[in-house]
Motif scaffolding. Structure first.
Motif, PDB file in Angstrom:
ATOM      1  N   PRO A   1      66.054  47.823  43.476  1.00  0.00           N
ATOM      2  CA  PRO A   1      66.294  49.058  44.233  1.00  0.00           C
ATOM      3  C   PRO A   1      65.187  50.085  44.101  1.00  0.00           C
ATOM      4  O   PRO A   1      64.922  50.836  45.047  1.00  0.00           O
ATOM      5  CB  PRO A   1      67.611  49.579  43.645  1.00  0.00           C
ATOM      6  N   ASP A   2      64.529  50.137  42.960  1.00  0.00           N
ATOM      7  CA  ASP A   2      63.476  51.140  42.780  1.00  0.00           C
ATOM      8  C   ASP A   2      62.313  50.896  43.735  1.00  0.00           C
ATOM      9  O   ASP A   2      61.731  51.853  44.271  1.00  0.00           O
ATOM     10  CB  ASP A   2      62.974  51.139  41.335  1.00  0.00           C
ATOM     11  N   ARG A   3      61.948  49.644  43.951  1.00  0.00           N
ATOM     12  CA  ARG A   3      60.869  49.349  44.901  1.00  0.00           C
ATOM     13  C   ARG A   3      61.298  49.679  46.332  1.00  0.00           C
ATOM     14  O   ARG A   3      60.512  50.232  47.113  1.00  0.00           O
ATOM     15  CB  ARG A   3      60.462  47.879  44.803  1.00  0.00           C
ATOM     16  N   LEU A   4      62.535  49.365  46.680  1.00  0.00           N
ATOM     17  CA  LEU A   4      63.022  49.706  48.010  1.00  0.00           C
ATOM     18  C   LEU A   4      63.007  51.215  48.220  1.00  0.00           C
ATOM     19  O   LEU A   4      62.634  51.710  49.295  1.00  0.00           O
ATOM     20  CB  LEU A   4      64.442  49.171  48.193  1.00  0.00           C
ATOM     21  N   ARG A   5      63.404  51.949  47.192  1.00  0.00           N
ATOM     22  CA  ARG A   5      63.413  53.410  47.301  1.00  0.00           C
ATOM     23  C   ARG A   5      61.996  53.955  47.422  1.00  0.00           C
ATOM     24  O   ARG A   5      61.771  54.926  48.160  1.00  0.00           O
ATOM     25  CB  ARG A   5      64.133  54.009  46.087  1.00  0.00           C
ATOM     26  N   GLU A   6      61.052  53.352  46.718  1.00  0.00           N
ATOM     27  CA  GLU A   6      59.657  53.792  46.826  1.00  0.00           C
ATOM     28  C   GLU A   6      59.158  53.607  48.249  1.00  0.00           C
ATOM     29  O   GLU A   6      58.510  54.498  48.823  1.00  0.00           O
ATOM     30  CB  GLU A   6      58.771  53.004  45.859  1.00  0.00           C
ATOM     31  N   ILE A   7      59.459  52.455  48.845  1.00  0.00           N
ATOM     32  CA  ILE A   7      59.048  52.190  50.223  1.00  0.00           C
ATOM     33  C   ILE A   7      59.693  53.195  51.169  1.00  0.00           C
ATOM     34  O   ILE A   7      59.052  53.739  52.074  1.00  0.00           O
ATOM     35  CB  ILE A   7      59.412  50.740  50.611  1.00  0.00           C
ATOM     36  N   GLY A   8      60.979  53.469  50.946  1.00  0.00           N
ATOM     37  CA  GLY A   8      61.676  54.417  51.796  1.00  0.00           C
ATOM     38  C   GLY A   8      61.184  55.841  51.636  1.00  0.00           C
ATOM     39  O   GLY A   8      61.003  56.564  52.624  1.00  0.00           O
ATOM     40  N   ARG A   9      60.958  56.258  50.396  1.00  0.00           N
ATOM     41  CA  ARG A   9      60.489  57.627  50.168  1.00  0.00           C
ATOM     42  C   ARG A   9      59.095  57.848  50.746  1.00  0.00           C
ATOM     43  O   ARG A   9      58.787  58.931  51.273  1.00  0.00           O
ATOM     44  CB  ARG A   9      60.490  57.934  48.668  1.00  0.00           C
ATOM     45  N   ALA A  10      58.237  56.837  50.649  1.00  0.00           N
ATOM     46  CA  ALA A  10      56.888  56.979  51.215  1.00  0.00           C
ATOM     47  C   ALA A  10      56.963  57.182  52.727  1.00  0.00           C
ATOM     48  O   ALA A  10      56.250  58.021  53.292  1.00  0.00           O
ATOM     49  CB  ALA A  10      56.050  55.749  50.872  1.00  0.00           C
ATOM     50  N   ALA A  11      57.831  56.406  53.383  1.00  0.00           N
ATOM     51  CA  ALA A  11      58.002  56.576  54.828  1.00  0.00           C
ATOM     52  C   ALA A  11      58.629  57.927  55.144  1.00  0.00           C
ATOM     53  O   ALA A  11      58.221  58.600  56.109  1.00  0.00           O
ATOM     54  CB  ALA A  11      58.872  55.442  55.380  1.00  0.00           C
ATOM     55  N   LEU A  12      59.582  58.333  54.340  1.00  0.00           N
ATOM     56  CA  LEU A  12      60.219  59.635  54.544  1.00  0.00           C
ATOM     57  C   LEU A  12      59.214  60.769  54.428  1.00  0.00           C
ATOM     58  O   LEU A  12      59.241  61.730  55.212  1.00  0.00           O
ATOM     59  CB  LEU A  12      61.348  59.820  53.533  1.00  0.00           C
ATOM     60  N   ASP A  13      58.303  60.665  53.482  1.00  0.00           N
ATOM     61  CA  ASP A  13      57.267  61.687  53.319  1.00  0.00           C
ATOM     62  C   ASP A  13      56.398  61.795  54.570  1.00  0.00           C
ATOM     63  O   ASP A  13      56.018  62.900  54.994  1.00  0.00           O
ATOM     64  CB  ASP A  13      56.393  61.382  52.100  1.00  0.00           C
TER      65      ASP A  13
END
Length: 241
Positions: free
Chosen positions: A89-101
């Motif tokens: 989940p941490d890697r998925l969240r990193e991918i999502g947060r980068a796109a969100l930024d």
């Protein structure tokens, strides 16, 4: 229909240079933003067209990348990339947060009004953003029905809509039941639509070309699922107010 400007955006995530597709409507003020997550093989023109369609309606939309610009035609290569992601989940969240930024950095995006929609792995990214406590207005996931870490779903603060085919062997009934039980126990406002007779990736026009068993396009349900997503956005992320 609103005039739309599109451009490719590059940004770092998961040790890769991601290559997303940003679609921005014409207008004078800020608009709600929508993250669009692709299914396992990666970002395709199908996802880009979804972003364009949402921008034509008035949303700022980012179809984000999962694999550093790659699209996996080989199912084994795709699974070798996606299975470790889905287990972390941490890697998925990193991918999502980068796109969100990236989405929130767009001057025309209202950063306080964001939704995440996604398909397969991309849908799980949206769920994990919610489980990380990100302030989203709505989450929609087609085929990506996971329970995540125990207790994390209690941090989801928005409605969750999920869609899946009744004949999907990759997301069978037991997984659907575990997913909804997890959201119910967490107190999430959730709904699940099971599309009768549909297989995995029923929403994707090229699904019939996949060598994976249990995958197939269902044009009628694909259209219905898209309208269900639009209804969720209309309810939770209105273009005015």
């Amino acid at each position: 229909m609103t005039t739309v400007t599109t451009r490719t955006v590059e940004y770092p995530a998961d040790g890769l240079t991601m290559i997303g597709h940003l679609a921005v409507p014409a207008g004078d003020g800020r608009a709600p933003g929508v993250l669009i997550g692709p299914e396992g093989p990666g970002l395709s023109d199908v996802d880009r067209r979804r972003a364009d369609a949402l921008a034509e309606s008035g949303y700022v939309a980012l179809a984000f990348d999962l694999h550093g610009g790659r699209w996996f035609a080989d199912p084994e290569e795709m699974l070798a990339r996606c299975l470790p992601l889905l287990a972390d989940p941490d890697r998925l969240r990193e991918i999502g947060r980068a796109a969100l930024d990236v989405l929130c950095a767009e001057p025309w995006t209202d950063p306080d009004r964001i939704a995440a929609i996604g398909y397969g792995t991309g849908g799980v990214v949206g769920l994990e953003l919610g489980r990380a406590g990100v302030d989203l207005r709505a989450i929609a996931t087609v085929n990506g029905l996971t329970t995540g870490r125990p207790g994390d779903s209690a941090r989801i603060r928005c409605p969750v809509w999920a869609g899946v085919g009744s004949e999907d062997p990759i997301v069978p009934a037991a997984q659907r039941e575990a997913f909804t039980a997890d959201l119910q126990a967490a107190g999430v406002d959730w709904r699940l639509v099971v599309y009768g007779g549909a297989l995995h990736a029923f929403h994707h026009p090229q699904a019939d070309q996949s060598p994976l068993p249990g995958v197939g396009h269902h044009p009628r349900h694909a259209q219905r699922a898209w309208h269900d997503v639009l209804d969720l956005l209309t309810e939770c992320l209105p273009l005015t107010g």
